[in-house]
Design a protein around this motif. Structure first.
Motif, PDB file in Angstrom:
ATOM      1  N   TYR B  12     -58.261 -16.149 -17.142  1.00 29.62           N
ATOM      2  CA  TYR B  12     -58.217 -16.038 -18.575  1.00 29.62           C
ATOM      3  C   TYR B  12     -60.074 -16.520 -19.099  1.00 29.62           C
ATOM      4  O   TYR B  12     -60.525 -17.204 -18.052  1.00 29.62           O
ATOM      5  CB  TYR B  12     -57.388 -17.321 -19.469  1.00 29.62           C
ATOM      6  CG  TYR B  12     -55.833 -16.997 -19.396  1.00 29.62           C
ATOM      7  CD1 TYR B  12     -55.263 -16.019 -20.174  1.00 29.62           C
ATOM      8  CD2 TYR B  12     -54.734 -18.227 -18.198  1.00 29.62           C
ATOM      9  CE1 TYR B  12     -54.217 -16.100 -20.404  1.00 29.62           C
ATOM     10  CE2 TYR B  12     -53.667 -17.465 -18.213  1.00 29.62           C
ATOM     11  CZ  TYR B  12     -53.050 -16.214 -19.120  1.00 29.62           C
ATOM     12  OH  TYR B  12     -51.757 -16.056 -19.108  1.00 29.62           O
ATOM     13  N   THR B  46     -46.691 -20.299 -15.124  1.00 32.99           N
ATOM     14  CA  THR B  46     -46.016 -19.868 -15.909  1.00 32.99           C
ATOM     15  C   THR B  46     -46.451 -17.972 -15.826  1.00 32.99           C
ATOM     16  O   THR B  46     -46.374 -17.099 -16.181  1.00 32.99           O
ATOM     17  CB  THR B  46     -46.128 -20.550 -17.220  1.00 32.99           C
ATOM     18  OG1 THR B  46     -45.165 -21.408 -16.880  1.00 32.99           O
ATOM     19  CG2 THR B  46     -45.140 -20.050 -18.613  1.00 32.99           C
ATOM     20  N   THR B  47     -47.812 -18.303 -15.220  1.00 39.42           N
ATOM     21  CA  THR B  47     -48.825 -17.905 -15.558  1.00 39.42           C
ATOM     22  C   THR B  47     -48.347 -15.940 -14.895  1.00 39.42           C
ATOM     23  O   THR B  47     -47.904 -14.999 -15.390  1.00 39.42           O
ATOM     24  CB  THR B  47     -50.227 -18.259 -15.353  1.00 39.42           C
ATOM     25  OG1 THR B  47     -50.507 -18.661 -15.997  1.00 39.42           O
ATOM     26  CG2 THR B  47     -51.619 -16.095 -15.558  1.00 39.42           C
ATOM     27  N   ASN B  50     -44.920 -14.726 -16.412  1.00 39.68           N
ATOM     28  CA  ASN B  50     -45.408 -13.711 -17.254  1.00 39.68           C
ATOM     29  C   ASN B  50     -45.512 -12.112 -16.936  1.00 39.68           C
ATOM     30  O   ASN B  50     -45.144 -11.362 -17.597  1.00 39.68           O
ATOM     31  CB  ASN B  50     -46.334 -14.462 -18.106  1.00 39.68           C
ATOM     32  CG  ASN B  50     -45.757 -15.970 -18.719  1.00 39.68           C
ATOM     33  OD1 ASN B  50     -44.622 -15.658 -18.904  1.00 39.68           O
ATOM     34  ND2 ASN B  50     -46.853 -16.204 -19.360  1.00 39.68           N
ATOM     35  N   LEU B  55     -44.540  -9.456 -19.530  1.00 43.65           N
ATOM     36  CA  LEU B  55     -44.826  -9.734 -20.924  1.00 43.65           C
ATOM     37  C   LEU B  55     -46.969 -10.031 -20.809  1.00 43.65           C
ATOM     38  O   LEU B  55     -46.919 -10.244 -21.668  1.00 43.65           O
ATOM     39  CB  LEU B  55     -44.448 -11.107 -21.016  1.00 43.65           C
ATOM     40  CG  LEU B  55     -43.132 -11.887 -21.577  1.00 43.65           C
ATOM     41  CD1 LEU B  55     -42.696 -12.830 -21.621  1.00 43.65           C
ATOM     42  CD2 LEU B  55     -42.662 -11.211 -23.029  1.00 43.65           C
ATOM     43  N   ASP B  56     -47.249 -10.021 -19.349  1.00 43.84           N
ATOM     44  CA  ASP B  56     -48.649 -10.234 -18.676  1.00 43.84           C
ATOM     45  C   ASP B  56     -49.220  -9.298 -17.911  1.00 43.84           C
ATOM     46  O   ASP B  56     -48.121  -8.729 -17.852  1.00 43.84           O
ATOM     47  CB  ASP B  56     -49.018 -11.867 -18.607  1.00 43.84           C
ATOM     48  CG  ASP B  56     -50.508 -11.888 -18.840  1.00 43.84           C
ATOM     49  OD1 ASP B  56     -51.127 -11.206 -19.782  1.00 43.84           O
ATOM     50  OD2 ASP B  56     -51.335 -12.803 -19.040  1.00 43.84           O
ATOM     51  N   SER B  79     -42.134  -2.914 -22.795  1.00 42.56           N
ATOM     52  CA  SER B  79     -40.803  -3.950 -23.581  1.00 42.56           C
ATOM     53  C   SER B  79     -39.500  -2.809 -22.572  1.00 42.56           C
ATOM     54  O   SER B  79     -38.877  -4.326 -23.366  1.00 42.56           O
ATOM     55  CB  SER B  79     -40.892  -3.149 -24.987  1.00 42.56           C
ATOM     56  OG  SER B  79     -41.888  -3.564 -25.748  1.00 42.56           O
ATOM     57  N   ARG B  82     -39.007  -4.780 -19.767  1.00 39.41           N
ATOM     58  CA  ARG B  82     -38.709  -6.087 -20.133  1.00 39.41           C
ATOM     59  C   ARG B  82     -36.901  -6.063 -20.768  1.00 39.41           C
ATOM     60  O   ARG B  82     -36.564  -7.104 -20.170  1.00 39.41           O
ATOM     61  CB  ARG B  82     -38.877  -7.354 -21.218  1.00 39.41           C
ATOM     62  CG  ARG B  82     -40.811  -7.177 -20.759  1.00 39.41           C
ATOM     63  CD  ARG B  82     -41.114  -8.739 -22.156  1.00 39.41           C
ATOM     64  NE  ARG B  82     -41.244  -8.116 -23.389  1.00 39.41           N
ATOM     65  CZ  ARG B  82     -42.886  -7.381 -23.237  1.00 39.41           C
ATOM     66  NH1 ARG B  82     -43.579  -6.753 -22.431  1.00 39.41           N
ATOM     67  NH2 ARG B  82     -43.141  -6.278 -25.110  1.00 39.41           N
ATOM     68  N   ASN B  83     -36.697  -5.217 -21.456  1.00 35.37           N
ATOM     69  CA  ASN B  83     -35.226  -5.499 -21.844  1.00 35.37           C
ATOM     70  C   ASN B  83     -34.321  -4.831 -20.853  1.00 35.37           C
ATOM     71  O   ASN B  83     -32.884  -5.948 -21.312  1.00 35.37           O
ATOM     72  CB  ASN B  83     -35.614  -4.125 -23.089  1.00 35.37           C
ATOM     73  CG  ASN B  83     -34.064  -3.897 -23.780  1.00 35.37           C
ATOM     74  OD1 ASN B  83     -33.374  -3.129 -23.769  1.00 35.37           O
ATOM     75  ND2 ASN B  83     -33.242  -5.335 -24.830  1.00 35.37           N
ATOM     76  N   PHE B  88     -34.709 -12.888 -18.630  1.00 31.98           N
ATOM     77  CA  PHE B  88     -35.866 -14.678 -18.715  1.00 31.98           C
ATOM     78  C   PHE B  88     -34.694 -15.376 -19.292  1.00 31.98           C
ATOM     79  O   PHE B  88     -33.931 -15.639 -20.062  1.00 31.98           O
ATOM     80  CB  PHE B  88     -36.736 -14.427 -20.689  1.00 31.98           C
ATOM     81  CG  PHE B  88     -37.982 -12.934 -19.918  1.00 31.98           C
ATOM     82  CD1 PHE B  88     -38.883 -13.790 -19.046  1.00 31.98           C
ATOM     83  CD2 PHE B  88     -37.835 -11.957 -20.125  1.00 31.98           C
ATOM     84  CE1 PHE B  88     -39.928 -12.812 -18.645  1.00 31.98           C
ATOM     85  CE2 PHE B  88     -38.903 -11.216 -19.898  1.00 31.98           C
ATOM     86  CZ  PHE B  88     -40.295 -11.765 -19.290  1.00 31.98           C
ATOM     87  N   PHE B  90     -35.903 -19.412 -19.734  1.00 33.95           N
ATOM     88  CA  PHE B  90     -36.681 -20.449 -20.172  1.00 33.95           C
ATOM     89  C   PHE B  90     -36.433 -22.101 -20.376  1.00 33.95           C
ATOM     90  O   PHE B  90     -35.500 -21.741 -20.585  1.00 33.95           O
ATOM     91  CB  PHE B  90     -37.205 -20.456 -21.858  1.00 33.95           C
ATOM     92  CG  PHE B  90     -37.828 -18.407 -22.783  1.00 33.95           C
ATOM     93  CD1 PHE B  90     -38.730 -18.282 -21.866  1.00 33.95           C
ATOM     94  CD2 PHE B  90     -36.347 -17.701 -23.196  1.00 33.95           C
ATOM     95  CE1 PHE B  90     -39.732 -17.115 -22.386  1.00 33.95           C
ATOM     96  CE2 PHE B  90     -37.463 -16.719 -23.439  1.00 33.95           C
ATOM     97  CZ  PHE B  90     -39.087 -15.670 -22.789  1.00 33.95           C
TER      98      PHE B  90
END
Ligand SMILES: Nc1ncnc2c1ncn2[C@@H]1O[C@H](COP(=O)(O)OP(=O)(O)O)[C@@H](O)[C@H]1O
Ligand SMILES: [Mg+2]
Lengths: 418, 260
Positions: B12, B46-47, B50, B55-56, B79, B82-83, B88, B90
């Protein structure tokens, strides 16, 4: 899409107060535009109706010398203007734009009509054929109208309009009584009035202004066949045609005038028949009122602009507030376009509802204005359609920036958002 | 192999400084596995999740999901993955507060282009599966924490994903609701669902069949510890050797002790 619309409505419902406040600019903008347009339209229709007549579409064809009508009260007819024969009249009737045509004589007279006690100080004497009342939209309200025998037998009978009747007979029943026109005795057989009783009889700009200044003189009608009994010689007639529709009035006037002009053999070529283009005159008056109101619409548009910016502002706040929701939706597989469309739909639904409320407010406002200023109201269908479309468009345009912001949000940052 | 992360690095940028968060992470997961990833706060769990959840994207390294390299995937393709491939869960549930449990669960199906009628039907089925048939019309505010998390699990599985990804799913729950959620994960895994769960709680991690440790961005416990019935394998980087405890009890009594 349906789901988006459902969600958008739910969103608006969940934040009722905020939604109303957001819509306020749109409501005011659309409301004032609708109110202005409705009042303009009402005023315009009134102008047109007053000038053009209540849907009777009558056009006078008159003889002009240059810019001015030839007034046969003051001068004798010039050489080369033939009488309008029944064949020529047929030719005019055959025009596509012309529904009916009628010939008449007219004089404005002072002190020419009396019943021995009262005298008409002013007024119009008409010598009419059998069609005239239809063409001009007169109806017989009492007694009888002219019949064939009146014309054929040169009967000295007369019809009075309300003003002439009340001036001469002040309330007593005039039917069967005798009046004198230029010394000739005539029997009153009936009363006439313009068909749309609420509307004044207006056949020219002069009439319009006379009506506007609230004065009017009486009308006295006799069969055209007895005209020479009063005036001793054959006068050129006036022509009035009834157009098939209001929009055809200009054409009907021009074409009828052209037919008549073809028979003219005058040496002075400024002497022409011309249709009195009331439609054109009405349009000019309307344009005048449009021009003033156009400026009002511009001012109202500014409030729409402000309303749009308000929507954008609230949507931006809403996008920030709902960062987590956006992140979640992205995590669940919502594509950028889905998020974009969701927020655009929300903005559009918001402004559309604002628009619809604005239309309602505008209509109410228009009636309030008309109540105060006595200008009539005419709710314009196209204006409402445009308002609906335009308010939706405002939502899409001003919702674009917040929606793009939402769509481009990074899902991780969005999910981390507290 | 359903999931193959090889030599994943993730940096990051913070205040113009490069902060390395994941350092050479390699993780292979077979279909039907139940993996827990443990680690202290800030270690990069979490990274990693993701990245697994698309997501990342990693700074470097390769990631294959179902044999497809995700390097060249565009935003829309990610997307879609992911779908359809990821479910997920949380820590903080992330339910939409104004919507009923049913509508919350149906949401991913909206993005899959499923008709409304089928969406609601499948949402109800998923809620039935997590034992909330009698709560379909409840809104999140009317549900307990454990129930909320089960709604979230129903939402995660409604699309029949390849992988269920959970980031500290019991972190916001009391121990009783946490246990319920763990039971549910066990049941789903038994039915064939691949589960990857992130936690910093050893007790929770002990429900998984394989436990990995991440510490300061370095994942360990990767190599060749086979999962056998009734046995949980734990490897830690410290000391280099795998240290694990055997146990033979039922899942409820399971005690897990990691050694440092
Ligand atoms: N978007 C980001 N920008 C900068 N640093 C980040 C970002 N996301 C996470 N980090 C840093 O990466 C490290 C790991 O974070 P995270 O993966 O959330 O840890 P965990 O989930 O194990 O608690 C933390 O030091 C965190 O500050
Ligand atoms: Mg974390």
């Amino acid at each position: 899409m349906l789901e988006n619309i459902r969600l958008a409505f739910q969103g608006v419902w969940d934040h009722k107060l905020r939604s109303i406040l957001t819509m306020l600019g749109i409501i005011i903008g659309i409301g004032s535009i609708i109110a202005i347009v409705s009042t303009i339209k009402g005023t315009n229709e009134q102008i047109k109706e007053n000038l053009v007549g209540s849907g009777n579409n009558a056009v006078n064809i008159q003889l002009y010398q240059g810019e001015w009508t030839l007034d046969l009260s003051y001068q004798s007819p010039p050489d080369g203007v033939p009488l309008i024969s029944s064949e020529v009249l047929e030719e005019i009737r055959d025009l596509d734009e012309v529904a009916e045509a009628s010939l008449y004589y007219t004089r404005n007279e002072y002190d020419a009509v009396s019943n021995g006690v009262q005298t008409l100080t002013g007024g119009t004497i008409l010598g009419v054929d059998a069609n005239y009342f239809d063409v001009y939209g007169y109806q017989v309200t009492k007694g009888r109208g002219f019949v064939e025998k009146d014309f054929a037998d040169y009967r000295k009978v007369v019809l009075l309009d309300k003003i002439a009747a009340s001036n001469l007979f002040s309330g007593t029943d005039p039917i069967g009584k005798t009046i004198e026109i230029k010394g000739e005795p005539f029997t009153v057989i009936g009363l006439i009035s313009k068909k749309a009783t609420a509307q004044p009889v207006i056949n020219s700009m002069e009439d319009y202004y006379r009506y506007m200044s609230n004065s009017s003189s009486g009308v006295v009608c006799v069969p055209d066949t007895v005209w020479p009994i009063i005036y001793r010689f054959d006068e050129p007639q006036n022509l009035v045609v009834q157009a098939v529709s209001t929009d055809a009035m200009t054409d009907a006037g021009e074409k009828s005038a052209a037919v008549l002009n073809a028979y003219l053999t005058v040496s002075d070529d400024t002497i022409r028949y011309k249709g009195e283009d009331l439609l054109e005159q009405a349009n000019q008056l309307q344009e005048l009122s449009n021009a003033t109101n156009q400026q009002l619409i511009w001012i109202a548009s500014i409030s729409l602009l402000v309303g749009g910016i308000g929507v954008m502002n609230i949507m931006l706040v809403s996008v920030t507030e709902r960062t987590r929701e956006i992140g979640l939706k992205k995590a669940l597989g919502a594509k950028k376009s889905k998020i974009l469309v969701q927020f655009l739909t929300e903005a559009a639904v918001l402004t559309l509802m604002g628009g619809i409320l604005g239309i309602i407010v505008g209509i109410i406002l228009a009636y309030v204005i008309s109540g105060i200023s006595s200008a009539p109201v005419a709710i314009s269908g196209p204006a409402i359609a445009v308002a609906v479309a335009f308010s939706t468009l405002i939502g899409v345009v001003f919702g674009m920036v917040p929606s793009v912001k939402a769509a481009n949000m990074n899902p991780i940052d969005a999910l981390r958002h507290e | 192999m359903i999931l193959r992360l090889d030599h994943i690095f993730k940096d990051y940028m913070q205040d113009k400084m490069v902060v390395p968060v994941l350092k050479d992470v390699t993780l292979h997961v077979e279909r039907g596995e139940y993996v827990a990833i443990m680690g202290p706060s800030g270690s990069g769990k979490t990274t990693l999740m993701n990245i697994i959840g698309c997501l990342d994207i990693p700074t470097s390294g390769t990631y294959q999901l179902n044999g497809n390299d995700l390097k060249d995937c565009g935003d829309n393709e990610l997307s879609q993955i992911r779908n359809q491939s990821i479910g997920f869960v949380f820590q903080t549930f992330n339910l939409l507060p104004k919507q009923t449990a049913r509508d919350n669960v149906a949401l991913p199906l909206l993005y899959a282009g499923v008709s409304r009628r089928e969406r609601l039907e499948r949402a109800e089925k998923a809620l039935e599966k997590v034992g909330l048939s009698d709560r379909v019309d409840f809104k999140p505010t009317q549900l307990s924490g454990g129930q909320k998390q089960r709604v979230a699990i129903a939402r995660a599985i409604v699309t029949n994903p390849d992988i269920l990804l959970a980031d500290e799913p019991t972190g916001a729950l009391d121990s009783a609701s946490g246990r319920q959620v763990m039971e549910l994960f066990g049941k789903l895994n038994k039915e064939g669902m691949t589960v990857i769960m992130i936690t910093h709680d050893a007790e929770i991690a002990s429900h998984a069949k394989r436990v990995m440790m991440i510490r300061d961005g370095i994942l360990s416990g990767m190599n060749g510890v086979k999962v056998s019935a009734g046995r949980r394998d734990v490897q830690e980087e410290d000391g280099g050797d795998a240290v694990w405890e055997e146990y033979a009890g039922g899942e409820e009594e399971t005690q897990f002790e990691g050694e440092e």
